[in-house]
Structure formats: structure tokens, C-alpha cells
Design a protein around this motif. Structure first.
Motif, PDB file in Angstrom:
ATOM      1  N   ALA A   1      60.823  59.278  64.844  1.00  0.00           N
ATOM      2  CA  ALA A   1      61.408  58.100  65.490  1.00  0.00           C
ATOM      3  C   ALA A   1      62.588  57.577  64.678  1.00  0.00           C
ATOM      4  CB  ALA A   1      60.349  57.011  65.658  1.00  0.00           C
ATOM      5  N   LYS A   2      62.425  57.538  63.372  1.00  0.00           N
ATOM      6  CA  LYS A   2      63.491  57.063  62.488  1.00  0.00           C
ATOM      7  C   LYS A   2      64.708  57.981  62.569  1.00  0.00           C
ATOM      8  CE  LYS A   2      64.305  56.423  57.579  1.00  0.00           C
ATOM      9  NZ  LYS A   2      63.677  56.428  56.267  1.00  0.00           N
ATOM     10  N   LYS A   3      64.460  59.273  62.714  1.00  0.00           N
ATOM     11  CA  LYS A   3      65.570  60.220  62.837  1.00  0.00           C
ATOM     12  C   LYS A   3      66.333  59.974  64.140  1.00  0.00           C
ATOM     13  CE  LYS A   3      66.782  65.068  62.522  1.00  0.00           C
ATOM     14  NZ  LYS A   3      66.333  66.431  62.312  1.00  0.00           N
ATOM     15  N   LEU A   4      65.590  59.640  65.210  1.00  0.00           N
ATOM     16  CA  LEU A   4      66.244  59.352  66.489  1.00  0.00           C
ATOM     17  C   LEU A   4      67.084  58.082  66.423  1.00  0.00           C
ATOM     18  CD1 LEU A   4      63.382  60.251  68.977  1.00  0.00           C
ATOM     19  CD2 LEU A   4      65.596  61.423  68.751  1.00  0.00           C
ATOM     20  N   ASP A   5      66.594  57.070  65.694  1.00  0.00           N
ATOM     21  CA  ASP A   5      67.339  55.812  65.561  1.00  0.00           C
ATOM     22  C   ASP A   5      66.964  55.140  64.244  1.00  0.00           C
ATOM     23  OD1 ASP A   5      68.646  53.403  65.716  1.00  0.00           O
ATOM     24  OD2 ASP A   5      67.665  52.740  67.561  1.00  0.00           O
ATOM     25  N   PRO A   6      67.738  55.399  63.187  1.00  0.00           N
ATOM     26  CA  PRO A   6      67.444  54.817  61.874  1.00  0.00           C
ATOM     27  C   PRO A   6      67.506  53.293  61.849  1.00  0.00           C
ATOM     28  CG  PRO A   6      69.159  56.505  61.708  1.00  0.00           C
ATOM     29  CD  PRO A   6      68.890  56.280  63.161  1.00  0.00           C
ATOM     30  N   ASN A   7      68.110  52.692  62.862  1.00  0.00           N
ATOM     31  CA  ASN A   7      68.254  51.238  62.902  1.00  0.00           C
ATOM     32  C   ASN A   7      67.170  50.547  63.704  1.00  0.00           C
ATOM     33  OD1 ASN A   7      70.679  51.112  61.350  1.00  0.00           O
ATOM     34  ND2 ASN A   7      71.745  51.950  63.118  1.00  0.00           N
ATOM     35  N   ASN A   8      66.195  51.292  64.197  1.00  0.00           N
ATOM     36  CA  ASN A   8      65.162  50.700  65.036  1.00  0.00           C
ATOM     37  C   ASN A   8      64.076  50.056  64.175  1.00  0.00           C
ATOM     38  OD1 ASN A   8      62.404  50.955  66.539  1.00  0.00           O
ATOM     39  ND2 ASN A   8      63.996  50.914  68.116  1.00  0.00           N
TER      40      ASN A   8
ATOM     41  N   PRO B   1      75.479  56.060  56.181  1.00  0.00           N
ATOM     42  CA  PRO B   1      74.423  56.780  56.903  1.00  0.00           C
ATOM     43  C   PRO B   1      74.855  58.188  57.290  1.00  0.00           C
ATOM     44  CG  PRO B   1      75.471  55.171  58.326  1.00  0.00           C
ATOM     45  CD  PRO B   1      76.042  54.978  56.951  1.00  0.00           C
ATOM     46  N   ALA B   2      73.872  59.083  57.373  1.00  0.00           N
ATOM     47  CA  ALA B   2      74.133  60.464  57.786  1.00  0.00           C
ATOM     48  C   ALA B   2      74.352  60.509  59.297  1.00  0.00           C
ATOM     49  CB  ALA B   2      72.958  61.354  57.409  1.00  0.00           C
ATOM     50  N   VAL B   3      75.120  61.455  59.748  1.00  0.00           N
ATOM     51  CA  VAL B   3      75.343  61.644  61.173  1.00  0.00           C
ATOM     52  C   VAL B   3      74.095  62.301  61.761  1.00  0.00           C
ATOM     53  CG1 VAL B   3      76.789  62.803  62.888  1.00  0.00           C
ATOM     54  CG2 VAL B   3      77.815  61.889  60.791  1.00  0.00           C
ATOM     55  N   PRO B   4      73.529  61.733  62.849  1.00  0.00           N
ATOM     56  CA  PRO B   4      72.312  62.319  63.418  1.00  0.00           C
ATOM     57  C   PRO B   4      72.574  63.677  64.043  1.00  0.00           C
ATOM     58  CG  PRO B   4      73.130  60.545  64.799  1.00  0.00           C
ATOM     59  CD  PRO B   4      73.978  60.569  63.569  1.00  0.00           C
ATOM     60  N   ASP B   5      71.538  64.508  64.100  1.00  0.00           N
ATOM     61  CA  ASP B   5      71.623  65.806  64.756  1.00  0.00           C
ATOM     62  C   ASP B   5      71.865  65.607  66.244  1.00  0.00           C
ATOM     63  OD1 ASP B   5      68.893  67.113  62.751  1.00  0.00           O
ATOM     64  OD2 ASP B   5      71.032  67.029  62.337  1.00  0.00           O
TER      65      ASP B   5
END
Length: 173
Positions: free
Chosen positions: A108-115, A31-35
């Protein structure tokens, strides 16, 4: 790689998508590191939470336009809360603003890809846009994270089936 016909349930570490080997399950990449998220002042966060609650009340009362406006206000004050985006995505989907719903689901997915809820909103938006393979992939990712969620599983199966029908229609017409 696992063919879609050989699917026997969600598997951790795999994503459902169309790839170079066809429609199936591919091993996930790292996974990419979030901003970095902005800092939100406590008073802004509190005001945003009140607007979210107002949006929730309006949503329950089926006043979708007003609920969307309340969630938009919450997002303007605090763009770090996933639920503000997933809730506004639901409103926009029900109001027929599918592109807006998709944009909120992506945020929302960018904030938490696992949600799982973010993945569900992504899938629902993509399905409304007749992008069934992408919708199935999002639902599958949601299932990976919440294997007990029967609504996600049913949505995944429906999107896969609709994707197959859509592919067959375009192949033979």
C-alpha cells in the motif's frame, strides 16, 4: 536534525527515525519515483470492487478469514488499489498474521507513500513485531500527512514511549 526530546509536533519535510545522530527528526530526502502500475481491464476492476465490498461487509461482521479471502481476490484482479491492501493488512493483523499484514502495508505504501492509512498499517504491523522505532517513524509520516488524525498521533506517541522503554531495557539488561 531535531532531537526527539525537542519534539513539538509534526513538521513537514522531516522524518522520525534512528540515524547517525540518534533518535530524532531528520530532513527528508527526495522521494523515489514509483514503479509503473499495470493496466487493469474495466471488467476486472469492477469485479475487484465487488470483492472489496464483500470484504468490507465481512469485516464489519467480524468474519476476518472470509474478509481476507475477499480482499485477496480483489488484489488478484486489480493490484493497483491501495485500499485492497490496507484492508487486507487490517484483517491479517487481527488474525495474527503480522508478517502478511506488514507485506500488505508495504505494498500500500508503495502505491501511495503519502497515504496516512498505509503509514498507519505499517506502524501497527511494525509495532506488533516490537520494531518500535520504525513504527514511530511510520506513524510520524502519517501524522505529517494528516495532522488532524488523533489516532495516528496517539499511536506515534505510544510507539515512541515503547521504543524508549525497549531501548532502556536492552541498555541496562
Amino acid at each position: 536534525f531535531i532531537l526527539s526530546e525537542q519534539f513539538d509536533g509534526p513538521r513537514p519535510g522531516f522524518a522520525f527515525k534512528a540515524g547517525d545522530k540518534g533518535l530524532g527528526y531528520y530532513k527528508l530526502e527526495e522521494p523515489a519515483v514509483p514503479d509503473v502500475l499495470p493496466k487493469v481491464a474495466p471488467e476486472s476492476a469492477a469485479a475487484a470492487a465487488k470483492l472489496k465490498q464483500r470484504g468490507n461487509d465481512l469485516l464489519k461482521a467480524k468474519d476476518l478469514a472470509a474478509a481476507e479471502e475477499a480482499y485477496s481476490g480483489a488484489i488478484a484482479l486489480d493490484c493497483t488499489q491501495l485500499s485492497f491492501f490496507t484492508n487486507r493488512s487490517l484483517c491479517r493483523l487481527k488474525l495474527g498474521n503480522v508478517q502478511g499484514a506488514l507485506e500488505d502495508a508495504e505494498a500500500a505504501k508503495k502505491l501511495d507513500p503519502n497515504n496516512p492509512k498505509a503509514r498507519f498499517r505499517m506502524g501497527a504491523s511494525l509495532e506488533k513485531l516490537d520494531r518500535f522505532t520504525e513504527a514511530a517513524a511510520e506513524y510520524f509520516e502519517g501524522c505529517q500527512r494528516d495532522m488532524e488524525n488523533l489516532e495516528l498521533k496517539a499511536a506515534f506517541e505510544k510507539a515512541v514511549e515503547r521504543g524508549k522503554q525497549d531501548h532502556a531495557f536492552h541498555t541496562y539488561n
